[in-house]
Design a protein around this motif. Sequence first.
Motif, short mmCIF file in Angstrom:
data_model
loop_
_atom_site.label_atom_id
_atom_site.label_comp_id
_atom_site.label_asym_id
_atom_site.label_seq_id
_atom_site.Cartn_x
_atom_site.Cartn_y
_atom_site.Cartn_z
N UNK A 99 17.65 -25.64 58.62
CA UNK A 99 16.33 -25.98 58.08
C UNK A 99 15.64 -27.02 58.94
N UNK A 100 16.40 -28.03 59.37
CA UNK A 100 15.82 -29.07 60.23
C UNK A 100 15.38 -28.47 61.56
N UNK A 101 16.23 -27.66 62.17
CA UNK A 101 15.89 -27.04 63.45
C UNK A 101 14.63 -26.19 63.35
N UNK A 102 14.50 -25.48 62.24
CA UNK A 102 13.31 -24.63 62.04
C UNK A 102 12.04 -25.46 61.92
N UNK A 103 12.10 -26.48 61.07
CA UNK A 103 10.90 -27.30 60.84
C UNK A 103 10.58 -28.20 62.03
N UNK A 104 11.58 -28.53 62.83
CA UNK A 104 11.35 -29.39 64.00
C UNK A 104 10.52 -28.70 65.07
N UNK A 105 10.42 -27.38 65.00
CA UNK A 105 9.60 -26.64 65.97
C UNK A 105 8.11 -26.87 65.74
N UNK A 106 7.74 -27.33 64.55
CA UNK A 106 6.33 -27.57 64.24
C UNK A 106 5.84 -28.84 64.94
N UNK A 107 4.70 -28.73 65.59
CA UNK A 107 4.17 -29.88 66.33
C UNK A 107 3.70 -31.01 65.42
N UNK A 108 3.38 -30.68 64.16
CA UNK A 108 2.88 -31.72 63.25
C UNK A 108 3.99 -32.54 62.62
N UNK A 124 28.05 -36.31 56.86
CA UNK A 124 26.87 -35.45 57.01
C UNK A 124 26.03 -35.90 58.19
N UNK A 125 25.82 -37.21 58.29
CA UNK A 125 24.99 -37.75 59.37
C UNK A 125 25.59 -37.41 60.74
N UNK A 126 26.91 -37.54 60.88
CA UNK A 126 27.54 -37.27 62.17
C UNK A 126 27.51 -35.78 62.50
N UNK A 127 27.69 -34.93 61.49
CA UNK A 127 27.57 -33.48 61.72
C UNK A 127 26.16 -33.15 62.24
N UNK A 128 25.14 -33.71 61.60
CA UNK A 128 23.77 -33.49 62.06
C UNK A 128 23.57 -34.04 63.47
N UNK A 129 24.16 -35.20 63.73
CA UNK A 129 24.05 -35.86 65.03
C UNK A 129 24.58 -34.97 66.15
N UNK A 135 14.77 -33.77 69.42
CA UNK A 135 14.78 -35.20 69.71
C UNK A 135 14.01 -35.98 68.65
N UNK A 136 13.49 -35.28 67.64
CA UNK A 136 12.78 -35.95 66.56
C UNK A 136 13.78 -36.67 65.65
N UNK A 137 13.44 -37.88 65.18
CA UNK A 137 14.40 -38.66 64.40
C UNK A 137 14.77 -38.00 63.08
N UNK A 138 16.05 -38.09 62.75
CA UNK A 138 16.57 -37.64 61.46
C UNK A 138 17.25 -38.85 60.83
N UNK A 139 16.79 -39.25 59.65
CA UNK A 139 17.27 -40.46 59.00
C UNK A 139 17.96 -40.07 57.70
N UNK A 230 23.31 -31.95 72.81
CA UNK A 230 24.63 -31.47 72.40
C UNK A 230 24.85 -30.01 72.81
N UNK A 231 26.10 -29.68 73.09
CA UNK A 231 26.46 -28.30 73.44
C UNK A 231 26.75 -27.44 72.22
N UNK A 232 26.80 -28.05 71.03
CA UNK A 232 27.20 -27.32 69.83
C UNK A 232 25.98 -26.66 69.18
N UNK A 233 25.97 -25.33 69.23
CA UNK A 233 24.88 -24.54 68.66
C UNK A 233 25.35 -23.95 67.34
N UNK A 234 24.77 -24.43 66.25
CA UNK A 234 25.22 -24.02 64.92
C UNK A 234 25.02 -22.53 64.68
#
Length: 354
Positions: A99-108, A124-129, A135-139, A230-234
Amino acid sequence: MRFKKLFPSSLALVATLSLAALASAAVPTVVILGTGGTIQSKGDTRMTRYDYRAGRFDITEIIDLIPQVKDLANLEAEQYTNIGSPSMTPEVWKGLVEKINEKALRSDVSGFVITHGTNTLEETAFFLHLTVQTDKPVVVVGAQRPSTSISADGPMNFYNAVQVAASPDARGKGVFICMNQQINSAREGTKTSAYKVEAFQSRDLGFLGVVDPDGVHFLRAPVRRHTYLSEFDISDISEFPRIDVIPSFADASGDIVDFVVGAGAKGLVLAGHGAGGASPAQGDAFKAAISKGVPVIASSRTGSGRVIESSRMTESGIVAGDNLLPHKARILLMLAVASGKTDREELKRIFDQY
């Protein structure tokens, strides 16, 4: 003549509309994904601090409790799931990453805030990391006290998390844990208190930055590979292997190692004493596991300090886990095994780079 009279006011109107459009465009959009936890919980009384049900508020209700946060960014909120953090699984993590990868494609979209229970928040945070491809921040943010408690910490934590997600300075630094005005990297941040609001620390390395009354301030940046590097492609991972963490202690038996390998474990992490040590019986059991193709990573139960390769590890085939905590070493090993990277030299590279 009429043109001259109308022109100044018309020009002013156009200028006003243009400025308004620019101002609207300049406001960042932050995507909020609620997953539950204490930050979205309700207690039976305002004195309830520890006996409550997590995930009883919807994320939109949390936002409505903090109207000032809407001045920071355009908020796009979704209740992704609403569970206590012990119920998190790699499958839930994968869906969150997608979901994050999909929405991160939006320029807005400028960044993301994930609400989460604190008990497994760092996992969870490390898995996402390791897997988010932006390169957009995920908090990732949580709370130590339920939202209905006296002096609840969730509202300020959430407000600060949106500040970080909207900050241009946060870009390219990976995934963050933001609580108590402190910004930790997902790699090093760990929960160090059961109930206190200063719950997360990075022990040896310290915070990445702080959120003070005058804004977001970064003091250092991560240097290990993460997120868009990262080299890990979910999308290449269809299932996650079982990886078990084995604690060591005085006179520990090797039986539990034999059992989990027999039960289907595809990798093991030793939560060793000192610099990743195991009992003699465990050492023999780990050698047997490695001979069956089950990789073993040595980490430390001390909570800080690096585990480096010793002659004993070299002889047995165990890989040193550097300064990753056991439960985080498990996640990195899980992704490596799921990606087909089980060769010892390859694992050494991965644990050196991440």
